[in-house]
Design a protein around this motif. Structure first.
Motif, PDB file in Angstrom:
ATOM      1  N   TYR A 145      16.730 -57.796  36.281  1.00  0.00           N
ATOM      2  CA  TYR A 145      17.061 -56.381  36.164  1.00  0.00           C
ATOM      3  C   TYR A 145      18.148 -56.079  35.144  1.00  0.00           C
ATOM      4  CZ  TYR A 145      14.197 -55.656  40.245  1.00  0.00           C
ATOM      5  OH  TYR A 145      13.141 -55.603  41.100  1.00  0.00           O
ATOM      6  N   GLN A 146      19.210 -56.829  35.155  1.00  0.00           N
ATOM      7  CA  GLN A 146      20.369 -56.409  34.376  1.00  0.00           C
ATOM      8  C   GLN A 146      20.820 -57.541  33.464  1.00  0.00           C
ATOM      9  OE1 GLN A 146      23.494 -54.864  36.828  1.00  0.00           O
ATOM     10  NE2 GLN A 146      24.852 -54.540  35.110  1.00  0.00           N
ATOM     11  N   ALA A 147      20.349 -57.491  32.244  1.00  0.00           N
ATOM     12  CA  ALA A 147      20.733 -58.529  31.301  1.00  0.00           C
ATOM     13  C   ALA A 147      22.194 -58.356  30.915  1.00  0.00           C
ATOM     14  CB  ALA A 147      19.857 -58.452  30.052  1.00  0.00           C
ATOM     15  N   LYS A 189      25.461 -58.028  28.723  1.00  0.00           N
ATOM     16  CA  LYS A 189      25.686 -57.529  27.364  1.00  0.00           C
ATOM     17  C   LYS A 189      27.122 -57.782  26.965  1.00  0.00           C
ATOM     18  CE  LYS A 189      22.609 -53.799  28.361  1.00  0.00           C
ATOM     19  NZ  LYS A 189      22.734 -52.466  28.891  1.00  0.00           N
ATOM     20  N   ARG A 220      34.578 -56.445  22.110  1.00  0.00           N
ATOM     21  CA  ARG A 220      35.504 -55.499  22.729  1.00  0.00           C
ATOM     22  C   ARG A 220      35.526 -55.674  24.243  1.00  0.00           C
ATOM     23  NH1 ARG A 220      32.544 -51.943  19.545  1.00  0.00           N
ATOM     24  NH2 ARG A 220      33.439 -51.628  17.494  1.00  0.00           N
ATOM     25  N   LYS A 221      34.336 -55.944  24.772  1.00  0.00           N
ATOM     26  CA  LYS A 221      34.240 -56.090  26.228  1.00  0.00           C
ATOM     27  C   LYS A 221      34.943 -57.358  26.702  1.00  0.00           C
ATOM     28  CE  LYS A 221      30.640 -55.295  29.631  1.00  0.00           C
ATOM     29  NZ  LYS A 221      29.215 -55.065  29.772  1.00  0.00           N
ATOM     30  N   ASN A 222      34.825 -58.419  25.931  1.00  0.00           N
ATOM     31  CA  ASN A 222      35.398 -59.691  26.356  1.00  0.00           C
ATOM     32  C   ASN A 222      36.836 -59.873  25.894  1.00  0.00           C
ATOM     33  OD1 ASN A 222      32.919 -60.123  27.365  1.00  0.00           O
ATOM     34  ND2 ASN A 222      32.292 -61.666  25.886  1.00  0.00           N
ATOM     35  N   ALA A 223      37.396 -58.855  25.246  1.00  0.00           N
ATOM     36  CA  ALA A 223      38.754 -58.991  24.745  1.00  0.00           C
ATOM     37  C   ALA A 223      39.720 -59.208  25.905  1.00  0.00           C
ATOM     38  CB  ALA A 223      39.149 -57.745  23.964  1.00  0.00           C
ATOM     39  N   TYR A 253      42.485 -58.711  28.451  1.00  0.00           N
ATOM     40  CA  TYR A 253      42.966 -57.478  29.069  1.00  0.00           C
ATOM     41  C   TYR A 253      44.480 -57.428  29.001  1.00  0.00           C
ATOM     42  CZ  TYR A 253      44.427 -54.380  32.808  1.00  0.00           C
ATOM     43  OH  TYR A 253      45.050 -53.419  33.535  1.00  0.00           O
ATOM     44  N   PRO A 305      40.382 -53.618  34.865  1.00  0.00           N
ATOM     45  CA  PRO A 305      39.077 -53.013  34.570  1.00  0.00           C
ATOM     46  C   PRO A 305      37.910 -53.940  34.901  1.00  0.00           C
ATOM     47  CG  PRO A 305      40.176 -53.646  32.557  1.00  0.00           C
ATOM     48  CD  PRO A 305      41.169 -53.819  33.649  1.00  0.00           C
ATOM     49  N   ARG A 306      38.175 -55.235  34.990  1.00  0.00           N
ATOM     50  CA  ARG A 306      37.083 -56.174  35.260  1.00  0.00           C
ATOM     51  C   ARG A 306      36.508 -55.974  36.653  1.00  0.00           C
ATOM     52  NH1 ARG A 306      37.041 -57.497  30.030  1.00  0.00           N
ATOM     53  NH2 ARG A 306      38.771 -58.807  29.375  1.00  0.00           N
ATOM     54  N   ASN A 353      35.756 -50.043  27.577  1.00  0.00           N
ATOM     55  CA  ASN A 353      34.967 -51.157  27.062  1.00  0.00           C
ATOM     56  C   ASN A 353      35.089 -52.384  27.954  1.00  0.00           C
ATOM     57  OD1 ASN A 353      33.534 -50.627  24.602  1.00  0.00           O
ATOM     58  ND2 ASN A 353      35.493 -50.114  23.713  1.00  0.00           N
ATOM     59  N   GLN A 354      36.264 -52.576  28.524  1.00  0.00           N
ATOM     60  CA  GLN A 354      36.497 -53.809  29.274  1.00  0.00           C
ATOM     61  C   GLN A 354      35.959 -53.742  30.694  1.00  0.00           C
ATOM     62  OE1 GLN A 354      40.697 -54.446  28.774  1.00  0.00           O
ATOM     63  NE2 GLN A 354      40.411 -55.497  26.847  1.00  0.00           N
ATOM     64  N   MET A 355      35.464 -52.573  31.110  1.00  0.00           N
ATOM     65  CA  MET A 355      34.866 -52.489  32.443  1.00  0.00           C
ATOM     66  C   MET A 355      33.447 -53.017  32.390  1.00  0.00           C
ATOM     67  SD  MET A 355      36.289 -48.774  33.556  1.00  0.00           S
ATOM     68  CE  MET A 355      35.095 -48.480  34.829  1.00  0.00           C
ATOM     69  N   PRO A 356      33.042 -53.782  33.388  1.00  0.00           N
ATOM     70  CA  PRO A 356      31.673 -54.292  33.392  1.00  0.00           C
ATOM     71  C   PRO A 356      30.684 -53.233  33.860  1.00  0.00           C
ATOM     72  CG  PRO A 356      32.842 -55.109  35.299  1.00  0.00           C
ATOM     73  CD  PRO A 356      33.816 -54.269  34.520  1.00  0.00           C
ATOM     74  N   GLU A 357      29.446 -53.344  33.398  1.00  0.00           N
ATOM     75  CA  GLU A 357      28.386 -52.453  33.864  1.00  0.00           C
ATOM     76  C   GLU A 357      27.993 -52.829  35.283  1.00  0.00           C
ATOM     77  OE1 GLU A 357      27.119 -49.959  32.247  1.00  0.00           O
ATOM     78  OE2 GLU A 357      27.429 -50.296  30.122  1.00  0.00           O
ATOM     79  N   PRO A 358      27.520 -51.904  36.099  1.00  0.00           N
ATOM     80  CA  PRO A 358      27.416 -50.474  35.865  1.00  0.00           C
ATOM     81  C   PRO A 358      28.758 -49.782  36.031  1.00  0.00           C
ATOM     82  CG  PRO A 358      26.578 -51.024  38.039  1.00  0.00           C
ATOM     83  CD  PRO A 358      26.930 -52.309  37.373  1.00  0.00           C
ATOM     84  N   ARG A 375      21.011 -46.563  33.121  1.00  0.00           N
ATOM     85  CA  ARG A 375      21.295 -46.954  31.732  1.00  0.00           C
ATOM     86  C   ARG A 375      21.759 -48.402  31.637  1.00  0.00           C
ATOM     87  NH1 ARG A 375      26.360 -43.064  31.827  1.00  0.00           N
ATOM     88  NH2 ARG A 375      27.819 -44.448  32.837  1.00  0.00           N
ATOM     89  N   HIS A 376      22.446 -48.898  32.693  1.00  0.00           N
ATOM     90  CA  HIS A 376      22.970 -50.259  32.570  1.00  0.00           C
ATOM     91  C   HIS A 376      21.882 -51.312  32.688  1.00  0.00           C
ATOM     92  CE1 HIS A 376      23.026 -49.592  36.945  1.00  0.00           C
ATOM     93  NE2 HIS A 376      22.812 -50.877  37.039  1.00  0.00           N
ATOM     94  N   THR A 377      20.686 -50.932  33.199  1.00  0.00           N
ATOM     95  CA  THR A 377      19.606 -51.916  33.271  1.00  0.00           C
ATOM     96  C   THR A 377      18.700 -51.862  32.057  1.00  0.00           C
ATOM     97  OG1 THR A 377      18.204 -50.374  34.463  1.00  0.00           O
ATOM     98  CG2 THR A 377      19.585 -51.812  35.784  1.00  0.00           C
ATOM     99  N   HIS A 420      20.461 -50.334  25.910  1.00  0.00           N
ATOM    100  CA  HIS A 420      21.659 -49.515  26.098  1.00  0.00           C
ATOM    101  C   HIS A 420      22.884 -50.230  25.533  1.00  0.00           C
ATOM    102  CE1 HIS A 420      24.765 -47.073  27.877  1.00  0.00           C
ATOM    103  NE2 HIS A 420      25.224 -48.106  28.548  1.00  0.00           N
ATOM    104  N   SER A 433      26.585 -51.252  25.184  1.00  0.00           N
ATOM    105  CA  SER A 433      27.703 -51.332  26.126  1.00  0.00           C
ATOM    106  C   SER A 433      29.042 -51.413  25.417  1.00  0.00           C
ATOM    107  CB  SER A 433      27.553 -52.541  27.033  1.00  0.00           C
ATOM    108  OG  SER A 433      27.848 -53.712  26.329  1.00  0.00           O
ATOM    109  N   GLU A 434      29.022 -51.381  24.089  1.00  0.00           N
ATOM    110  CA  GLU A 434      30.279 -51.441  23.343  1.00  0.00           C
ATOM    111  C   GLU A 434      30.538 -50.083  22.697  1.00  0.00           C
ATOM    112  OE1 GLU A 434      32.064 -54.493  21.531  1.00  0.00           O
ATOM    113  OE2 GLU A 434      31.955 -55.211  23.575  1.00  0.00           O
TER     114      GLU A 434
END
Lengths: 123, 221
Positions: free
Chosen positions: A34-36, A38, A42-45, A47, B84-85, B109-114, B183-185, B189, B191-192
């Motif tokens: 379901y949820q690959a 991503k 920026r996301k992995n920077a 914190y 945020p994680r 940006n640093q928050m995980p989906e969803p 959107r997160h699936t 989409h 995510s950045e």
């Protein structure tokens, strides 16, 4: 049938291992179907409360706090063992007495060292 | 529940050919039918963990919503996370100055989906009373996608709770496939989100064109 009195610990261990494995397995299946994931730079920077991260998160940590660790052992943890030691003092075997003395002398050596270096002075 | 008719497609694929009225009838007899999708949405809509940060006076109302009188814990959203994680929801509670905007976007940006965003108060929505000023971002939706707007200056805690309930409805309406797919699936989409820089005159860039475009002039009659 008489089971071993500690047999339930084996059951606890089995559940304690199986439970997180099942959770992680379900999460892995969810990611697959379901949820690959991503990831991104920026996301992995690192914190840092929203500020731009500077440098690496794997930093060298100053070991100067070892002094407080030693003094904490001497004045706090030792008391924890001294109290039952004092209570059971008259009934102790020679071996237990020797073991306890080794423990106290080791910490006393630390106290002498800290005193000699002047770390007990409030500056 | 009540607006579903036999001519409409079944809203829950796993529930098959059964209508909502029949499901409700079964529920009355103690038989619960559900789908993976429903279970998933039920779980996460009742455990929305907000990111613990406040920007201005709206944050005071947010704090009040977390206390015993308003008790956001009734909705499972009392666990304000300092990282945020671990957070699902960003409540942008208050004035976003241009100096603060890069930090907010970076946290997003640093928050995980969803993840979801609530713009709380006039400032977070549009700049509010500072809209004509030089130093306030005119709406956080210029950089990050906002799910719920809560007007007010500041909105009362009840308004925040109302917004949270609306967000729960939105989460429960998300689907794992089809046109209403969450959107997160979706693999495509993005995510950045680009983090703006605090420039000499304005934020650089002043907006994220993927998220926000200035409204065009209304057509004259």
């Amino acid at each position: 049938m008489q089971s071993h009195p500690y047999a339930f610990l084996a059951l606890f261990l089995a559940v304690a291992i199986a439970f997180p494995l099942i959770m992680l397995g379900v999460a892995a299946l969810w990611v697959k179907f379901y949820q690959a994931p991503k990831p991104g730079p920026r996301k992995n920077a690192t914190y840092e409360c929203g500020l731009a991260p500077s440098g690496d998160s794997w930093i060298q940590f100053k070991a100067h706090y070892y002094l407080y660790a030693i003094l904490f052992l001497i004045f706090d943890v030792e008391v924890l063992f001294l109290l039952p030691f004092a209570v059971a003092f008259t009934g102790l075997s020679t071996g237990a007495l020797a073991a306890m003395l080794v423990f106290i002398l080791l910490l006393a050596e630390g106290l002498v060292w800290a005193w000699h270096r002047g770390y007990l002075e409030w500056k | 529940m009540s607006d579903a008719t036999a001519s409409q497609p079944a809203p829950f694929p796993a529930a098959g050919n059964i209508t909502d009225a029949e499901r409700e009838e079964l529920r009355r007899h103690g038989i619960l039918l559900t789908s993976l999708e429903e279970l998933y949405n039920w779980g996460r809509s009742n455990s929305i963990w907000p990111l613990q940060f406040g920007l201005a006076c709206c944050a005071i109302e947010m704090i009040a919503a977390a206390t015993a009188r308003f008790d956001i814990a009734r909705f499972g959203a009392e666990i304000f996370r300092p990282s945020p994680r671990q957070a699902d929801l960003m409540i942008v509670s208050g004035t976003v100055t241009k100096k603060m905007a890069p930090q907010v976007v970076r946290l997003w940006n640093q928050m995980p989906e969803p993840k979801y965003c609530i713009a709380m108060g006039a400032c977070a929505i549009s700049g509010g009373p500072f809209k004509q000023g030089y130093n306030v971002l005119k709406g956080i939706d210029r950089f990050i996608p906002v799910d719920i707007y809560i007007p007010g200056c500041p909105p009362r805690p009840e308004a925040l709770l109302h917004g949270l309930m609306k967000l729960q409805e939105q989460i429960k309406a998300e689907r794992l496939s089809g046109p209403a797919q969450a959107r997160h699936t979706r693999p495509e989409h993005e995510s950045e989100f680009p983090v703006p820089e605090y420039g000499a005159h304005d934020l650089v860039p002043p907006k994220n064109p993927d998220v926000w475009e200035p409204p065009s002039a209304p057509p004259h009659a």
